[in-house]
Design a protein around this motif. Structure first.
Motif, PDB file in Angstrom:
ATOM      1  N   SER A  70      70.691  87.509  39.007  1.00 60.77           N
ATOM      2  CA  SER A  70      71.228  88.261  40.135  1.00 60.77           C
ATOM      3  C   SER A  70      71.354  89.690  39.684  1.00 60.77           C
ATOM      4  O   SER A  70      72.153  89.995  38.722  1.00 60.77           O
ATOM      5  N   GLY A  71      70.970  90.706  40.596  1.00 61.36           N
ATOM      6  CA  GLY A  71      71.192  91.995  40.625  1.00 61.36           C
ATOM      7  C   GLY A  71      70.293  92.517  39.224  1.00 61.36           C
ATOM      8  O   GLY A  71      70.308  93.679  38.796  1.00 61.36           O
ATOM      9  N   ARG A  72      69.260  91.681  38.587  1.00 60.12           N
ATOM     10  CA  ARG A  72      68.510  92.190  37.474  1.00 60.12           C
ATOM     11  C   ARG A  72      67.035  92.580  38.319  1.00 60.12           C
ATOM     12  O   ARG A  72      66.805  92.087  39.302  1.00 60.12           O
ATOM     13  N   GLU A 121      71.964  80.816  40.911  1.00 58.15           N
ATOM     14  CA  GLU A 121      72.254  81.669  41.871  1.00 58.15           C
ATOM     15  C   GLU A 121      73.194  82.913  41.474  1.00 58.15           C
ATOM     16  O   GLU A 121      73.245  83.891  41.796  1.00 58.15           O
ATOM     17  N   ASN A 122      74.180  82.262  40.477  1.00 59.04           N
ATOM     18  CA  ASN A 122      75.426  83.260  40.264  1.00 59.04           C
ATOM     19  C   ASN A 122      76.020  82.692  38.740  1.00 59.04           C
ATOM     20  O   ASN A 122      75.398  81.616  38.472  1.00 59.04           O
ATOM     21  N   CYS A 173      71.363  83.575  35.166  1.00 58.98           N
ATOM     22  CA  CYS A 173      71.619  84.114  36.265  1.00 58.98           C
ATOM     23  C   CYS A 173      70.751  85.483  36.292  1.00 58.98           C
ATOM     24  O   CYS A 173      71.282  86.662  35.509  1.00 58.98           O
ATOM     25  N   ARG A 182      63.535  88.737  35.808  1.00 63.11           N
ATOM     26  CA  ARG A 182      63.565  87.402  36.410  1.00 63.11           C
ATOM     27  C   ARG A 182      62.274  86.616  35.998  1.00 63.11           C
ATOM     28  O   ARG A 182      62.502  85.577  35.544  1.00 63.11           O
TER      29      ARG A 182
END
Length: 66
Positions: free
Chosen positions: A37-39, A56-57, A35, A44
């Motif tokens: 997310s937040g990176r 997604e999570n 995941c 990514r």
């Protein structure tokens, strides 16, 4: 009864070390999930360019790699 052969792995962080580990797992036939997310976009893109399947999570990563 056993669960059978494990062929999936969840990697929490796909920085340099996580990506190196992921490449080894992918080369050995594993599906690697993570995941981002937040990176950062760099993280990514690094994951995607190395064959890591992004979810997604983290809950999805855990559910699909257990």
């Amino acid at each position: 009864m056993g669960r059978g052969i494990i062929n999936r792995a969840g990697i929490f962080y796909t920085g340099e070390m996580g990506t190196a580990l992921s490449r080894n797992l992918l080369h050995s036939g594993f599906k690697v999930l993570s995941c981002a997310s937040g990176r950062s976009d760099k993280t990514r893109m690094n994951a995607e360019n190395n064959g890591i399947t992004l979810k997604e999570n983290i809950e999805e990563v855990i559910a699909e790699s257990s």
